[in-house]
Design an enzyme around this catalytic site. Sequence first.
Site, PDB file in Angstrom:
ATOM      1  N   ASP A 291      26.584  34.931  -8.370  1.00 52.46           N
ATOM      2  CA  ASP A 291      25.611  36.161  -8.030  1.00 52.46           C
ATOM      3  C   ASP A 291      25.283  36.014  -6.671  1.00 52.46           C
ATOM      4  OD1 ASP A 291      24.400  38.597  -8.171  1.00 52.46           O
ATOM      5  OD2 ASP A 291      23.334  38.037  -9.862  1.00 52.46           O
TER       6      ASP A 291
HETATM    7  C1  NOJ Z   1      22.870  40.855  -7.628  1.00 48.74           C
HETATM    8  C2  NOJ Z   1      22.977  41.307  -9.076  1.00 48.74           C
HETATM    9  O1  NOJ Z   1      22.416  40.520  -9.714  1.00 48.74           O
HETATM   10  C3  NOJ Z   1      24.397  41.717  -9.474  1.00 48.74           C
HETATM   11  O2  NOJ Z   1      24.552  42.202 -10.831  1.00 48.74           O
HETATM   12  C4  NOJ Z   1      25.071  42.446  -8.517  1.00 48.74           C
HETATM   13  O3  NOJ Z   1      26.443  42.688  -9.042  1.00 48.74           O
HETATM   14  C5  NOJ Z   1      25.020  41.804  -7.142  1.00 48.74           C
HETATM   15  N1  NOJ Z   1      23.977  41.741  -6.758  1.00 48.74           N
HETATM   16  C6  NOJ Z   1      25.819  42.635  -6.180  1.00 48.74           C
HETATM   17  O4  NOJ Z   1      25.165  43.848  -6.134  1.00 48.74           O
END
Ligand code: NOJ
Length: 758
Positions: A291
């Site tokens: 993430d």
């Molecule tokens: C953080 C989020 O937790 C995740 O779900 C997302 O895909 C990414 N950012 C990218 O935007």
Amino acid sequence: MHVVRIAGALALSLAFIPGAGAQGLVVPATEKKIDALLAQMTLEEKVGQLNQYSSAFDVTGPAPSAGAQKVMYDQVRQGLVGSVLNVTGAEATRKMQQLAVEGSRLKIPMIFGLDVIHGYRTMFPTPLGEAASWDPAAMEQSARIAATEAAAAGLHWTFAPMVDVSWDARWGRIMEGAGEDPYLGARAATARVRGFQGGDLAALDTLAACAKHFAAYGFSEAGRDYNTVDLSEHRLRNVVLPPFRAAVDAGVATVMNSFNEIGGVPATGSTHLQRDILKGEWGFAGFVVSDWGSIGEMVAHGYAENLEHASRIAITAGSDMDMEARGYVGHLAALVKAGKVDVKLVDDAVRRILRVKFALGLFDDPYRYSDAAREKQAIGSPAHVAAARDVARKSIVLLKNEGGLLPLDKAAKTIAVIGPLAADKDAALGNWRAQAVTGSAVSLLEGIQAAVPSTTRVVHAEGVKLVTGPRNFMARSVINTTDRSGIPAAVEAARAADVVVLAVGEDAFQSGEGRSQVDIGFKGLQEELIQAVLEANKRVVTVLMTGRPLVLGGTAESLPAIVEAWHGGSQAGHAIADVLFGEYNPSGKLPVAFPRHVGQMPMTYAHKNTGRPGPEPGVTWSSYTDVANDPLYPFGYGLSYTTFTYSEPRVSAPEIARDGTLQVTATITNAGKRAGVEVAQLYVRDLVGSVTRPVKELKGFQKVELQPGQSREVTFTLKAADLAFYTASGKWEAEPGAFKVFVGGNSRDVKEAAFSLK
Ligand code: NOJ
């Protein structure tokens, strides 16, 4: 400093023979091409494939500075960037791809990702809302359309579906999943992966999907985003993992790990999750993306000393691609050279990423998705818009309808449409809205105006504002708590109307990432508005537009009719009007309970019985002294304009063999005066287990359409394998013994039968 464990499962995952979980990504001819490429790549180029940057817009973490953007472009030209997120549009993606393909030595195309969560331009209901349709075909269709639009804008990859089960409506991201139940969650995961990926990743209207967040992000303590998780292997396997397993079995190309720790180990650094379970036991052959910055966050977790150490932990644990932490690009090559990371780990990660790039057809033509003409034609097409309306109305849940106030008569003389969300054209687009145009949703007011004849007067009054100030992903919503100036006009409008439609709930950005709340009731002055309107006119239909279940408190008792419309997407206003006027008989069922009180969180219908289930005279039991244990509206609940009755269920045999099947049959009757669709639900209870079992678990559902007075037998087939769970001996298997089986229209109101497993 602790020792980094190199998993035995690495060998296992490298040697894995493609099976159900390998998603057809492992193609012998492609593996040979990957071998050839790997042989040509420098260590730095290999590490480059594991490096993902965000382009400057729509960031969900600290925005990269202009300087960082320059570094990114330079590195792209050097072949040191494997993927970019947040670049979108046929033209922009083509330009970005050109840098990599024309600039770099080996001309390896980049993969472009975006959070395409519930639509790209044409928005569908937020995923939790859409799960209320209990309609896998509808979920597949909406993902299919989202993929068609996004792929036409040059994208290859979506960071969806989010398959995190959550029992806690305080958690803002509950809006992004399929709710509280692993079975419904698994069905939604399968449907959404199929929808995004279609049958063929190389098709021009499909995207690689990403099951996230691996794992247990939905169990953050106290519902606070990014917070600690500590749960047993038992709960992990039985509750959290089934939707991920379903996504892998459906062929999901990628998985995203999660921000949280579990039992002291950040998911990003968890060998147990990523290597042992995902790549080992399940044979997942795609790649794991971290993430956003989660590799670096292991420092703040107190699990790594610095970014270098974090990078070493992450690659060892099986995180293949580094989203925005810049740890791999900064440190991995040196770690390999110093003998601290085995280059085989890097090679394996590169191989996994290249597999997906090959499957997408990027090596045949890196620009194949960036087609301005297709982009223009595909995005927001009339067929997509029509589907958005249909899926939105399938997702609407009728929570209360006292005295048959609904459906409304279109020919009413005057309808007052009141509330902060009544004329709002933005909230319904929800959070995680990709490329939706701000303020482009059909408002409820517009939907009602379009539905009624010109002889019906539609009067609008906002009453109170819900939020003031900016409404976007980065801004925290500022709730209006002082401006009551619109209430008198709203009261006046209510008094003069035959019926009131009152739109209240949440703004789009009150739920979603970083939007956890301890108070999930009516925010701001909405409660005051509701009471004032009710005093003026009792005939009030309340339309809730929310990302999550709300605590309605005592207000629910005073409101005669309540409709949960979620954040319903681009066509929300038309979809709600279809339901309000009976053009569409509601059939949605809650994918997560509406609690009575926030203090009940976390809660699920599939709880354990405890040693003191009570109530029993003379004994204190497992209950609150101030609020009932059960929710206001349980999982699976939703009304219709007709009523359905259920017979006692019958089982095909009193006992089933270890490899046998059982038929469970009930007769459902439409006892009302309108045709309608019922979602019939099947639950089981395993009475005694080597570890304790939930009091009920969903095991099947069917949508049945019945004409007034019509009856139909509905038969569920239950395989012995469907009774399996993660047992005390760490096996996924069914245990012999006595079971109860339940059939009904929600998790609370059911009729039961019994059987046993040999
Ligand atoms: C953080 C989020 O937790 C995740 O779900 C997302 O895909 C990414 N950012 C990218 O935007």
